[in-house]
Each structure stands twice: as structure tokens, then as C-alpha cells.
Design a protein around this motif. Structure first.
Motif, mmCIF file in Angstrom:
data_model
loop_
_atom_site.group_PDB
_atom_site.id
_atom_site.type_symbol
_atom_site.label_atom_id
_atom_site.label_comp_id
_atom_site.label_asym_id
_atom_site.label_seq_id
_atom_site.Cartn_x
_atom_site.Cartn_y
_atom_site.Cartn_z
ATOM 1 N N GLY A 46 8.378 9.048 10.760
ATOM 2 C CA GLY A 46 7.331 9.310 9.787
ATOM 3 C C GLY A 46 7.293 8.358 8.609
ATOM 4 N N PHE A 47 8.095 7.291 8.650
ATOM 5 C CA PHE A 47 8.128 6.296 7.578
ATOM 6 C C PHE A 47 7.746 4.931 8.138
ATOM 7 N N PRO A 48 7.062 4.090 7.333
ATOM 8 C CA PRO A 48 6.825 2.714 7.770
ATOM 9 C C PRO A 48 8.160 2.015 8.024
ATOM 10 N N GLU A 49 8.241 1.271 9.124
ATOM 11 C CA GLU A 49 9.487 0.604 9.523
ATOM 12 C C GLU A 49 9.139 -0.690 10.252
ATOM 13 N N GLY A 50 9.587 -1.820 9.723
ATOM 14 C CA GLY A 50 9.290 -3.102 10.340
ATOM 15 C C GLY A 50 8.031 -3.716 9.754
ATOM 16 N N PRO A 51 7.393 -4.628 10.488
ATOM 17 C CA PRO A 51 6.214 -5.302 9.955
ATOM 18 C C PRO A 51 5.035 -4.344 9.802
ATOM 19 N N GLY A 52 4.288 -4.528 8.693
ATOM 20 C CA GLY A 52 3.123 -3.686 8.460
ATOM 21 C C GLY A 52 2.298 -4.171 7.288
ATOM 22 N N THR A 53 1.145 -3.525 7.100
ATOM 23 C CA THR A 53 0.209 -3.900 6.053
ATOM 24 C C THR A 53 -0.256 -2.658 5.314
ATOM 25 N N LEU A 54 -0.089 -2.673 3.992
ATOM 26 C CA LEU A 54 -0.576 -1.602 3.138
ATOM 27 C C LEU A 54 -1.784 -2.126 2.385
ATOM 28 N N LYS A 55 -2.955 -1.485 2.586
ATOM 29 C CA LYS A 55 -4.189 -1.894 1.913
ATOM 30 C C LYS A 55 -4.547 -0.826 0.894
ATOM 31 N N TYR A 56 -4.658 -1.262 -0.368
ATOM 32 C CA TYR A 56 -4.991 -0.358 -1.463
ATOM 33 C C TYR A 56 -6.504 -0.258 -1.617
ATOM 34 N N ILE A 57 -6.973 0.804 -2.247
ATOM 35 C CA ILE A 57 -8.424 0.986 -2.411
ATOM 36 C C ILE A 57 -9.028 -0.052 -3.349
ATOM 37 N N ASN A 58 -8.216 -0.683 -4.207
ATOM 38 C CA ASN A 58 -8.735 -1.714 -5.110
ATOM 39 C C ASN A 58 -8.858 -3.076 -4.424
ATOM 40 N N GLY A 59 -8.492 -3.141 -3.135
ATOM 41 C CA GLY A 59 -8.621 -4.371 -2.365
ATOM 42 C C GLY A 59 -7.341 -5.179 -2.235
ATOM 43 N N SER A 60 -6.313 -4.874 -3.016
ATOM 44 C CA SER A 60 -5.064 -5.626 -2.881
ATOM 45 C C SER A 60 -4.324 -5.199 -1.611
ATOM 46 N N VAL A 61 -3.490 -6.103 -1.121
ATOM 47 C CA VAL A 61 -2.805 -5.899 0.153
ATOM 48 C C VAL A 61 -1.337 -6.293 0.009
ATOM 49 N N ASP A 62 -0.446 -5.469 0.531
ATOM 50 C CA ASP A 62 0.967 -5.810 0.680
ATOM 51 C C ASP A 62 1.228 -5.929 2.169
#
Length: 76
Positions: A46-62
Motif C-alpha cells: 500500500g506504499f509507493p515503492e521503486g520508480p514512480g511519479t507524483l503529480k500535484y494539482i498545481n502542476g508540479s511533478v516529483d
């Protein structure tokens, strides 16, 4: 590090958001939070693990590597 809460457990998807594609518990999937931000990538327990992309509502991306729900390293 950016922590994310576990998406399993006693709380329903309606309260926290929803896995809209794949397996956000143990696999690869896309999870959308109630605020509209989303996390796409691999999941473990149930947790992010390994490569991934978090997209925020303000348009920024991790985009990078997650470990135990924590964002630990940017993708090169």
C-alpha cells in the motif's frame, strides 16, 4: 523525503482517494488522491515503492525513487 500515508487498512478508498488503474497495494498502479493529485508507479504493501511519479494539482511533478512511501531520490 516526502512521506505518503498507507492506502490500505481500515479507511475506505472514498475517504482517501482511489486506485484508478492497476494494483496500488502490491504491483503497478495509479492512485488519485481526493485533492486531485496522483501517484503512478510501483506499490508494495500500500506504499509507493521503486520508480514512480507524483503529480500535484498545481502542476508540479516529483519523478524518482520511492521507498516505504518516502520519496528518496530524483530520477536521473
Amino acid at each position: 523525503a516526502i512521506p505518503l500515508a498507507s492506502f490500505g487498512g481500515e479507511e475506505s478508498c472514498e475517504e482517501e482517494g482511489d486506485c484508478i488503474e492497476g494494483d496500488c497495494e502490491n504491483g503497478r498502479g495509479t492512485y488519485v488522491f481526493t485533492d486531485g493529485s496522483s501517484n503512478n508507479g510501483k506499490w508494495k504493501d500500500g506504499f509507493p515503492e521503486g520508480p514512480g511519479t507524483l503529480k500535484y494539482i498545481n502542476g508540479s511533478v516529483d519523478e524518482g525513487i520511492w521507498q516505504g512511501g518516502l520519496y528518496i531520490d530524483k530520477k536521473n
